[in-house]
Design a protein around this motif. Sequence first.
Motif, PDB file in Angstrom:
ATOM      1  N   ILE A 142      25.026   8.741  33.628  1.00 30.26           N
ATOM      2  CA  ILE A 142      24.184   9.649  32.831  1.00 30.26           C
ATOM      3  C   ILE A 142      22.732   9.492  33.240  1.00 30.26           C
ATOM      4  CG2 ILE A 142      23.331  10.113  30.500  1.00 30.26           C
ATOM      5  CD1 ILE A 142      26.162   9.345  29.501  1.00 30.26           C
ATOM      6  N   ARG A 143      22.266   8.252  33.358  1.00 23.96           N
ATOM      7  CA  ARG A 143      20.870   8.021  33.759  1.00 23.96           C
ATOM      8  C   ARG A 143      20.602   8.569  35.163  1.00 23.96           C
ATOM      9  NH1 ARG A 143      16.865   6.604  30.389  1.00 23.96           N
ATOM     10  NH2 ARG A 143      15.868   5.621  32.157  1.00 23.96           N
ATOM     11  N   LYS A 144      21.575   8.413  36.046  1.00 28.26           N
ATOM     12  CA  LYS A 144      21.419   8.929  37.411  1.00 28.26           C
ATOM     13  C   LYS A 144      21.305  10.458  37.389  1.00 28.26           C
ATOM     14  CE  LYS A 144      23.485   8.614  41.972  1.00 28.26           C
ATOM     15  NZ  LYS A 144      24.611   8.109  42.766  1.00 28.26           N
ATOM     16  N   GLU A 145      22.118  11.101  36.567  1.00 27.84           N
ATOM     17  CA  GLU A 145      22.062  12.557  36.473  1.00 27.84           C
ATOM     18  C   GLU A 145      20.729  13.003  35.869  1.00 27.84           C
ATOM     19  OE1 GLU A 145      24.469  14.188  37.927  1.00 27.84           O
ATOM     20  OE2 GLU A 145      23.391  16.041  37.599  1.00 27.84           O
ATOM     21  N   ILE A 146      20.243  12.276  34.877  1.00 31.37           N
ATOM     22  CA  ILE A 146      18.936  12.586  34.291  1.00 31.37           C
ATOM     23  C   ILE A 146      17.850  12.502  35.367  1.00 31.37           C
ATOM     24  CG2 ILE A 146      17.172  11.723  32.690  1.00 31.37           C
ATOM     25  CD1 ILE A 146      19.523  10.935  30.821  1.00 31.37           C
ATOM     26  N   GLN A 147      17.919  11.476  36.194  1.00 25.49           N
ATOM     27  CA  GLN A 147      16.924  11.323  37.269  1.00 25.49           C
ATOM     28  C   GLN A 147      17.016  12.464  38.272  1.00 25.49           C
ATOM     29  OE1 GLN A 147      17.806   7.391  38.648  1.00 25.49           O
ATOM     30  NE2 GLN A 147      16.379   6.428  37.216  1.00 25.49           N
ATOM     31  N   ASN A 148      18.245  12.902  38.579  1.00 24.05           N
ATOM     32  CA  ASN A 148      18.410  14.027  39.513  1.00 24.05           C
ATOM     33  C   ASN A 148      17.793  15.302  38.935  1.00 24.05           C
ATOM     34  OD1 ASN A 148      19.771  12.505  41.411  1.00 24.05           O
ATOM     35  ND2 ASN A 148      21.794  13.046  40.640  1.00 24.05           N
ATOM     36  N   ILE A 149      18.036  15.547  37.669  1.00 24.87           N
ATOM     37  CA  ILE A 149      17.471  16.738  37.022  1.00 24.87           C
ATOM     38  C   ILE A 149      15.947  16.634  36.986  1.00 24.87           C
ATOM     39  CG2 ILE A 149      17.372  18.063  34.873  1.00 24.87           C
ATOM     40  CD1 ILE A 149      20.288  17.090  34.357  1.00 24.87           C
ATOM     41  N   PHE A 193      14.981   8.740  26.271  1.00 28.02           N
ATOM     42  CA  PHE A 193      14.750   7.917  25.086  1.00 28.02           C
ATOM     43  C   PHE A 193      16.067   7.507  24.443  1.00 28.02           C
ATOM     44  CE2 PHE A 193      13.978   7.509  20.501  1.00 28.02           C
ATOM     45  CZ  PHE A 193      13.038   6.479  20.529  1.00 28.02           C
ATOM     46  N   ILE A 194      17.044   8.433  24.405  1.00 28.31           N
ATOM     47  CA  ILE A 194      18.307   8.111  23.733  1.00 28.31           C
ATOM     48  C   ILE A 194      19.315   7.423  24.647  1.00 28.31           C
ATOM     49  CG2 ILE A 194      18.058   9.919  22.005  1.00 28.31           C
ATOM     50  CD1 ILE A 194      20.041  11.602  23.563  1.00 28.31           C
ATOM     51  N   THR A 195      18.951   7.252  25.923  1.00 27.07           N
ATOM     52  CA  THR A 195      19.823   6.523  26.854  1.00 27.07           C
ATOM     53  C   THR A 195      19.009   5.449  27.556  1.00 27.07           C
ATOM     54  OG1 THR A 195      19.396   8.127  28.619  1.00 27.07           O
ATOM     55  CG2 THR A 195      21.343   8.506  27.267  1.00 27.07           C
ATOM     56  N   PRO A 196      18.523   4.478  26.792  1.00 23.92           N
ATOM     57  CA  PRO A 196      17.651   3.466  27.400  1.00 23.92           C
ATOM     58  C   PRO A 196      18.416   2.587  28.394  1.00 23.92           C
ATOM     59  CG  PRO A 196      18.285   2.794  25.202  1.00 23.92           C
ATOM     60  CD  PRO A 196      18.825   4.183  25.408  1.00 23.92           C
ATOM     61  N   VAL A 197      17.680   2.120  29.373  1.00 22.58           N
ATOM     62  CA  VAL A 197      18.233   1.170  30.328  1.00 22.58           C
ATOM     63  C   VAL A 197      18.194  -0.195  29.647  1.00 22.58           C
ATOM     64  CG1 VAL A 197      17.932   0.089  32.576  1.00 22.58           C
ATOM     65  CG2 VAL A 197      17.435   2.516  32.277  1.00 22.58           C
ATOM     66  N   LEU A 198      19.344  -0.832  29.554  1.00 25.67           N
ATOM     67  CA  LEU A 198      19.402  -2.125  28.899  1.00 25.67           C
ATOM     68  C   LEU A 198      18.631  -3.157  29.702  1.00 25.67           C
ATOM     69  CD1 LEU A 198      23.146  -2.130  27.827  1.00 25.67           C
ATOM     70  CD2 LEU A 198      21.140  -1.575  26.446  1.00 25.67           C
ATOM     71  N   GLY A 199      17.828  -3.936  29.003  1.00 18.02           N
ATOM     72  CA  GLY A 199      17.048  -4.975  29.660  1.00 18.02           C
ATOM     73  C   GLY A 199      15.787  -4.465  30.316  1.00 18.02           C
ATOM     74  N   GLU A 200      15.443  -3.181  30.096  1.00 13.62           N
ATOM     75  CA  GLU A 200      14.256  -2.612  30.727  1.00 13.62           C
ATOM     76  C   GLU A 200      12.979  -3.305  30.261  1.00 13.62           C
ATOM     77  OE1 GLU A 200      12.630   1.507  29.889  1.00 13.62           O
ATOM     78  OE2 GLU A 200      13.557   1.758  31.850  1.00 13.62           O
ATOM     79  N   GLU A 201      12.950  -3.712  28.984  1.00 15.79           N
ATOM     80  CA  GLU A 201      11.741  -4.352  28.499  1.00 15.79           C
ATOM     81  C   GLU A 201      11.536  -5.728  29.105  1.00 15.79           C
ATOM     82  OE1 GLU A 201      14.970  -4.403  26.107  1.00 15.79           O
ATOM     83  OE2 GLU A 201      14.111  -2.443  26.199  1.00 15.79           O
ATOM     84  N   ASP A 202      12.588  -6.317  29.648  1.00 13.39           N
ATOM     85  CA  ASP A 202      12.481  -7.628  30.263  1.00 13.39           C
ATOM     86  C   ASP A 202      11.857  -7.567  31.656  1.00 13.39           C
ATOM     87  OD1 ASP A 202      13.702  -8.687  28.030  1.00 13.39           O
ATOM     88  OD2 ASP A 202      15.716  -8.590  28.896  1.00 13.39           O
ATOM     89  N   GLN A 203      11.815  -6.350  32.256  1.00 13.97           N
ATOM     90  CA  GLN A 203      11.317  -6.244  33.636  1.00 13.97           C
ATOM     91  C   GLN A 203       9.833  -6.129  33.677  1.00 13.97           C
ATOM     92  OE1 GLN A 203      13.417  -2.991  35.434  1.00 13.97           O
ATOM     93  NE2 GLN A 203      15.385  -4.009  35.243  1.00 13.97           N
TER      94      GLN A 203
END
Length: 55
Positions: free
Chosen positions: A5-12, A45-55
Motif C-alpha cells: 500500500i505504501r509503495k502504491e501511495i509513493q507511485n501515485i 497519515f493513516i498508513t504510517p511506516v512502523l518505526g519511522e519515528e525511530d529513524q
Amino acid sequence: MMDEIRKEIQNIEKSAERLKSLAKDNNAIRKNAEIILTYLYILKFITPVLGEEDQ
C-alpha cells in the motif's frame, strides 16, 4: 500488505508530482494533481511506516 500500500501511495505521489511539472500552463491539471497530493497526505497519515519515528 502495508508495504504494498505504501509503495502504491509513493507511485501515485510521483505521478501527481510529474503531472504538476508537466502541466505548468494548465491550471486544471495542476490543481487536480494538488488535490490528489492532498488525499495522498491523508493516506500516508493513516498508513504510517512502523518505526519511522525511530529513524
